[in-house]
Design a protein around this motif. Sequence first.
Motif, short mmCIF file in Angstrom:
data_model
loop_
_atom_site.label_atom_id
_atom_site.label_comp_id
_atom_site.label_asym_id
_atom_site.label_seq_id
_atom_site.Cartn_x
_atom_site.Cartn_y
_atom_site.Cartn_z
N GLU A 148 0.83 -1.20 0.00
CA GLU A 148 0.00 0.00 0.00
C GLU A 148 0.87 1.26 0.00
N ARG A 176 1.91 1.85 -3.47
CA ARG A 176 0.79 2.39 -4.25
C ARG A 176 0.63 3.90 -4.02
N GLU A 194 2.80 -14.29 -6.01
CA GLU A 194 1.72 -13.44 -5.52
C GLU A 194 2.25 -12.05 -5.17
N ASP A 220 2.73 -10.14 -8.40
CA ASP A 220 1.45 -9.60 -8.89
C ASP A 220 1.05 -8.35 -8.10
N ALA A 221 1.17 -8.43 -6.78
CA ALA A 221 0.79 -7.28 -5.94
C ALA A 221 1.68 -6.08 -6.22
N SER A 222 2.96 -6.33 -6.46
CA SER A 222 3.91 -5.25 -6.74
C SER A 222 3.59 -4.58 -8.07
N ILE A 223 3.30 -5.39 -9.08
CA ILE A 223 2.95 -4.84 -10.40
C ILE A 223 1.68 -4.01 -10.28
N ASP A 224 0.69 -4.54 -9.55
CA ASP A 224 -0.58 -3.84 -9.37
C ASP A 224 -0.39 -2.50 -8.65
N ALA A 225 0.60 -2.46 -7.75
CA ALA A 225 0.87 -1.22 -7.00
C ALA A 225 1.65 -0.21 -7.82
N GLY A 226 2.24 -0.66 -8.95
CA GLY A 226 2.89 0.28 -9.85
C GLY A 226 4.40 0.32 -9.81
N LYS A 282 5.70 -11.82 -17.11
CA LYS A 282 4.85 -10.66 -16.82
C LYS A 282 5.39 -9.37 -17.42
#
Length: 207
Positions: free
Chosen positions: A51, A54, A74, A77-83, A103
């Motif tokens: 977070e 992000r 996992e 994925d969370a890191s990519i989603d956070a930018g 990815k």
Amino acid sequence: MTTLNEKLASLKVIPVIAINKVEDAIPLGRALVENGMPCAEVTLRTECAIEAIRVMRKEFPDMLIGSGTVLTNEQVDASIDAGVDFIVSPGFNPRTVQYCIDKGVAIVPGVNSPSLVEQAMEMGLRTLKFFPAAPSGGVPMLKALTAVYPVNFMPTGGVSLANVDEYLDIPAVLACGGTWMVPTKLMDEGKWDELGALVRDAVAHVS
């Protein structure tokens, strides 16, 4: 477009951060950016790390941000989603490396031996984290590796203001990861001016 290697080489020092409170992300980012170090490797060793990434990405869109201590797909994925701009892992896990390649996100995995360097090269990687740098033989070990392998390194672990020049003097070293300018204690206590002064000193030292 500037490559990750070019960005690392221009910065020379990457702050490795363990952040305990999401609300500290913006003042931390401001302390880094305003004092000449617009980058961060936020380690996923604390619950709020994703977070915090992000928040920093939204507030400081031009900052170079990586996630560190990435151990699972996992977390990738969370890191990519956070930018994040790149992923850093403490060791060389072929499964995680391949997942990042699939990815399309840059990964800088940790290595500390010839065999691990060769495994990384076999998977197409040419930028590696030398970790833990000091316990793994420090500058002499890194010089031995760079004499043999055509790869770039980001040594981390035991790097400080006292020895960062020795590492940066090695041509294959793009940048060093360090914690000395971003002590968690100062973040927890909200002492942003003191932290900013440490960042400023680090930037001035390697400039």
